[in-house]
Design a protein around this motif. Structure first.
Motif, PDB file in Angstrom:
ATOM      1  N   ILE A 177       1.575  -4.300 -12.588  1.00  0.00           N
ATOM      2  CA  ILE A 177       1.672  -3.925 -13.999  1.00  0.00           C
ATOM      3  C   ILE A 177       0.741  -4.771 -14.871  1.00  0.00           C
ATOM      4  CG2 ILE A 177       4.035  -3.044 -13.844  1.00  0.00           C
ATOM      5  CD1 ILE A 177       5.014  -5.740 -14.920  1.00  0.00           C
ATOM      6  N   ASP A 178      -0.119  -5.565 -14.232  1.00  0.00           N
ATOM      7  CA  ASP A 178      -1.019  -6.450 -14.969  1.00  0.00           C
ATOM      8  C   ASP A 178      -2.447  -6.233 -14.475  1.00  0.00           C
ATOM      9  OD1 ASP A 178      -2.572  -8.649 -15.891  1.00  0.00           O
ATOM     10  OD2 ASP A 178      -0.760  -9.837 -16.160  1.00  0.00           O
ATOM     11  N   PRO A 179      -3.274  -5.499 -15.217  1.00  0.00           N
ATOM     12  CA  PRO A 179      -4.631  -5.196 -14.763  1.00  0.00           C
ATOM     13  C   PRO A 179      -5.489  -6.431 -14.494  1.00  0.00           C
ATOM     14  CG  PRO A 179      -4.023  -3.766 -16.591  1.00  0.00           C
ATOM     15  CD  PRO A 179      -2.948  -4.820 -16.483  1.00  0.00           C
ATOM     16  N   ALA A 180      -5.315  -7.479 -15.284  1.00  0.00           N
ATOM     17  CA  ALA A 180      -6.130  -8.685 -15.092  1.00  0.00           C
ATOM     18  C   ALA A 180      -5.822  -9.351 -13.756  1.00  0.00           C
ATOM     19  CB  ALA A 180      -5.898  -9.666 -16.241  1.00  0.00           C
ATOM     20  N   LEU A 181      -4.549  -9.403 -13.390  1.00  0.00           N
ATOM     21  CA  LEU A 181      -4.184  -9.954 -12.087  1.00  0.00           C
ATOM     22  C   LEU A 181      -4.592  -8.999 -10.973  1.00  0.00           C
ATOM     23  CD1 LEU A 181      -0.631 -11.432 -12.805  1.00  0.00           C
ATOM     24  CD2 LEU A 181      -2.813 -12.646 -12.687  1.00  0.00           C
ATOM     25  N   ALA A 182      -4.444  -7.701 -11.211  1.00  0.00           N
ATOM     26  CA  ALA A 182      -4.826  -6.721 -10.191  1.00  0.00           C
ATOM     27  C   ALA A 182      -6.307  -6.830  -9.861  1.00  0.00           C
ATOM     28  CB  ALA A 182      -4.494  -5.314 -10.664  1.00  0.00           C
ATOM     29  N   SER A 183      -7.130  -7.135 -10.857  1.00  0.00           N
ATOM     30  CA  SER A 183      -8.573  -7.221 -10.627  1.00  0.00           C
ATOM     31  C   SER A 183      -8.939  -8.353  -9.679  1.00  0.00           C
ATOM     32  CB  SER A 183      -9.304  -7.408 -11.958  1.00  0.00           C
ATOM     33  OG  SER A 183      -9.028  -8.685 -12.519  1.00  0.00           O
ATOM     34  N   VAL A 184      -8.077  -9.369  -9.574  1.00  0.00           N
ATOM     35  CA  VAL A 184      -8.333 -10.469  -8.644  1.00  0.00           C
ATOM     36  C   VAL A 184      -8.072 -10.008  -7.210  1.00  0.00           C
ATOM     37  CG1 VAL A 184      -7.796 -12.854  -8.050  1.00  0.00           C
ATOM     38  CG2 VAL A 184      -7.664 -12.113 -10.430  1.00  0.00           C
ATOM     39  N   PHE A 185      -7.062  -9.170  -7.039  1.00  0.00           N
ATOM     40  CA  PHE A 185      -6.741  -8.660  -5.711  1.00  0.00           C
ATOM     41  C   PHE A 185      -7.698  -7.560  -5.265  1.00  0.00           C
ATOM     42  CE2 PHE A 185      -2.494 -10.402  -6.720  1.00  0.00           C
ATOM     43  CZ  PHE A 185      -2.220 -11.067  -5.537  1.00  0.00           C
ATOM     44  N   LEU A 186      -8.099  -6.720  -6.213  1.00  0.00           N
ATOM     45  CA  LEU A 186      -8.887  -5.542  -5.872  1.00  0.00           C
ATOM     46  C   LEU A 186     -10.379  -5.845  -5.955  1.00  0.00           C
ATOM     47  CD1 LEU A 186      -6.827  -2.916  -7.901  1.00  0.00           C
ATOM     48  CD2 LEU A 186      -6.577  -3.548  -5.497  1.00  0.00           C
ATOM     49  N   HIS A 187     -11.131  -5.263  -5.044  1.00  0.00           N
ATOM     50  CA  HIS A 187     -12.578  -5.447  -5.020  1.00  0.00           C
ATOM     51  C   HIS A 187     -13.242  -4.079  -4.978  1.00  0.00           C
ATOM     52  CE1 HIS A 187     -11.936  -9.719  -3.994  1.00  0.00           C
ATOM     53  NE2 HIS A 187     -11.002  -9.276  -3.185  1.00  0.00           N
ATOM     54  N   ASP A 188     -14.528  -4.044  -5.356  1.00  0.00           N
ATOM     55  CA  ASP A 188     -15.261  -2.787  -5.257  1.00  0.00           C
ATOM     56  C   ASP A 188     -15.351  -2.330  -3.805  1.00  0.00           C
ATOM     57  OD1 ASP A 188     -15.672  -2.740  -7.979  1.00  0.00           O
ATOM     58  OD2 ASP A 188     -17.604  -3.758  -7.866  1.00  0.00           O
ATOM     59  N   GLY A 189     -15.477  -3.292  -2.899  1.00  0.00           N
ATOM     60  CA  GLY A 189     -15.524  -2.978  -1.484  1.00  0.00           C
ATOM     61  C   GLY A 189     -14.279  -3.492  -0.777  1.00  0.00           C
ATOM     62  N   SER A 190     -14.394  -3.680   0.524  1.00  0.00           N
ATOM     63  CA  SER A 190     -13.291  -4.211   1.331  1.00  0.00           C
ATOM     64  C   SER A 190     -13.842  -5.324   2.203  1.00  0.00           C
ATOM     65  CB  SER A 190     -12.665  -3.099   2.185  1.00  0.00           C
ATOM     66  OG  SER A 190     -12.222  -2.027   1.389  1.00  0.00           O
ATOM     67  N   PRO A 191     -14.107  -6.519   1.620  1.00  0.00           N
ATOM     68  CA  PRO A 191     -14.780  -7.583   2.370  1.00  0.00           C
ATOM     69  C   PRO A 191     -14.040  -8.021   3.619  1.00  0.00           C
ATOM     70  CG  PRO A 191     -13.875  -8.413   0.294  1.00  0.00           C
ATOM     71  CD  PRO A 191     -13.778  -6.922   0.243  1.00  0.00           C
ATOM     72  N   LEU A 192     -12.713  -8.134   3.554  1.00  0.00           N
ATOM     73  CA  LEU A 192     -11.963  -8.577   4.725  1.00  0.00           C
ATOM     74  C   LEU A 192     -12.014  -7.525   5.820  1.00  0.00           C
ATOM     75  CD1 LEU A 192     -10.186 -10.576   6.172  1.00  0.00           C
ATOM     76  CD2 LEU A 192      -8.203  -9.643   4.943  1.00  0.00           C
ATOM     77  N   GLU A 193     -11.754  -6.272   5.454  1.00  0.00           N
ATOM     78  CA  GLU A 193     -11.811  -5.198   6.439  1.00  0.00           C
ATOM     79  C   GLU A 193     -13.213  -5.053   7.024  1.00  0.00           C
ATOM     80  OE1 GLU A 193      -8.304  -4.388   3.833  1.00  0.00           O
ATOM     81  OE2 GLU A 193     -10.365  -5.057   3.545  1.00  0.00           O
ATOM     82  N   ASN A 194     -14.236  -5.233   6.185  1.00  0.00           N
ATOM     83  CA  ASN A 194     -15.613  -5.146   6.681  1.00  0.00           C
ATOM     84  C   ASN A 194     -15.917  -6.248   7.683  1.00  0.00           C
ATOM     85  OD1 ASN A 194     -16.008  -2.954   5.008  1.00  0.00           O
ATOM     86  ND2 ASN A 194     -17.058  -4.115   3.407  1.00  0.00           N
ATOM     87  N   MET A 195     -15.408  -7.456   7.422  1.00  0.00           N
ATOM     88  CA  MET A 195     -15.622  -8.559   8.346  1.00  0.00           C
ATOM     89  C   MET A 195     -14.926  -8.287   9.679  1.00  0.00           C
ATOM     90  SD  MET A 195     -14.495 -12.563   8.013  1.00  0.00           S
ATOM     91  CE  MET A 195     -12.761 -12.127   8.207  1.00  0.00           C
ATOM     92  N   VAL A 196     -13.682  -7.800   9.619  1.00  0.00           N
ATOM     93  CA  VAL A 196     -12.944  -7.494  10.848  1.00  0.00           C
ATOM     94  C   VAL A 196     -13.634  -6.368  11.604  1.00  0.00           C
ATOM     95  CG1 VAL A 196     -10.745  -6.640  11.764  1.00  0.00           C
ATOM     96  CG2 VAL A 196     -10.758  -8.341   9.935  1.00  0.00           C
ATOM     97  N   THR A 197     -14.155  -5.384  10.903  1.00  0.00           N
ATOM     98  CA  THR A 197     -14.906  -4.302  11.551  1.00  0.00           C
ATOM     99  C   THR A 197     -16.096  -4.857  12.318  1.00  0.00           C
ATOM    100  OG1 THR A 197     -14.292  -2.707   9.837  1.00  0.00           O
ATOM    101  CG2 THR A 197     -16.230  -2.185  11.146  1.00  0.00           C
ATOM    102  N   ALA A 198     -16.845  -5.757  11.679  1.00  0.00           N
ATOM    103  CA  ALA A 198     -18.015  -6.355  12.324  1.00  0.00           C
ATOM    104  C   ALA A 198     -17.618  -7.163  13.557  1.00  0.00           C
ATOM    105  CB  ALA A 198     -18.764  -7.230  11.322  1.00  0.00           C
ATOM    106  N   LEU A 199     -16.504  -7.885  13.469  1.00  0.00           N
ATOM    107  CA  LEU A 199     -16.058  -8.695  14.610  1.00  0.00           C
ATOM    108  C   LEU A 199     -15.586  -7.806  15.763  1.00  0.00           C
ATOM    109  CD1 LEU A 199     -14.155 -11.554  12.741  1.00  0.00           C
ATOM    110  CD2 LEU A 199     -16.319 -11.732  13.991  1.00  0.00           C
ATOM    111  N   ILE A 200     -14.915  -6.695  15.445  1.00  0.00           N
ATOM    112  CA  ILE A 200     -14.507  -5.763  16.501  1.00  0.00           C
ATOM    113  C   ILE A 200     -15.741  -5.212  17.207  1.00  0.00           C
ATOM    114  CG2 ILE A 200     -13.484  -3.479  16.936  1.00  0.00           C
ATOM    115  CD1 ILE A 200     -11.485  -4.073  14.703  1.00  0.00           C
TER     116      ILE A 200
END
Length: 227
Positions: A149-172
């Protein structure tokens, strides 16, 4: 009381009011530098983390934060524009600290050149396997609820991309996935699944050994057998 002029209403300013105005001119608020917080800013931010982890984010009032940090409420207000600004800064610093600690732990691995070892270690960073990561996950969970319910806090969690998932994809991909495995889809499932297992660990619904067996099961399913 100053005499009114040209239709303006008289303005009264007490001694305390004038003193506050003088102090604000003499000592203007210092802008928060997230990347390089001062020792006192860091102390205040860590107080926010402790309150969020132990009592929930709703209890993180300026007064409670000041008490936890061992400073006055005025000091908290001097270093941050307001409570909301402080909460956002504290979340950003927690993300930064977690990333730094994760990099340090992974760099210290004995076999850091093995993609499978790196993949497992990266996923384990999502689990509360020690006091620091346990506290961090509790804080993150408290913040995540508020971020809905707080856009400013949500912006810290949300990214334009998915850096963690992208890193795990590369490692797989580097570790050698089995035939017909979609590395990106598996990365999405692994990140989401391990995050959920981490919450189960917080609630003591599962043991560390059980969670690690589950993680290894999925890595065996995804990756080719090593010679």
């Amino acid at each position: 009381m100053r005499p009114a002029s040209r239709g303006r209403r008289p303005v009264y300013c007490s001694r305390a009011c004038r003193a506050r105005a003088y102090r604000s001119r003499k000592n203007p608020p210092v802008p928060v530098v997230v990347d390089e917080p001062t020792a006192r800013q860091r102390r205040i931010v860590e107080a926010v983390w402790r309150i969020a982890a132990e009592r929930g984010l709703d209890m993180a009032t300026v007064r409670e934060i000041a008490v936890e940090a061992g400073v006055s409420a005025r000091v908290v207000q001097y270093h941050f524009k307001g409570k909301h600004d402080l909460l956002v800064v504290a979340l950003r610093l927690l993300h930064r600290d977690n990333e730094r600690r994760a990099r340090d732990r992974i760099a210290a691995l004995r076999d850091a050149s093995n993609p499978r070892v790196l993949l497992r270690a990266a996923l384990e960073e999502l689990l509360p396997l020690d006091d620091q990561r346990r506290t961090s996950l509790r804080v993150m969970t408290a913040y995540y609820t508020r971020s809905l319910i707080d856009p400013a806090l949500a912006s810290v969690f949300l990214h334009d991309g998915s850096p963690l998932e992208n890193m795990v994809t590369a490692l797989i991909s580097a570790a050698g996935p089995r035939h017909s495995i979609d590395a990106a889809r598996e990365a999405d499932l692994l990140v989401a699944g391990v995050t959920g297992l981490g919450l189960d660990l917080l609630h003591q619904r599962r043991t560390r050994a059980d969670v690690r067996r589950t993680l290894d099961y999925h890595l065996d399913r995804i990756l080719q057998a090593q010679p």
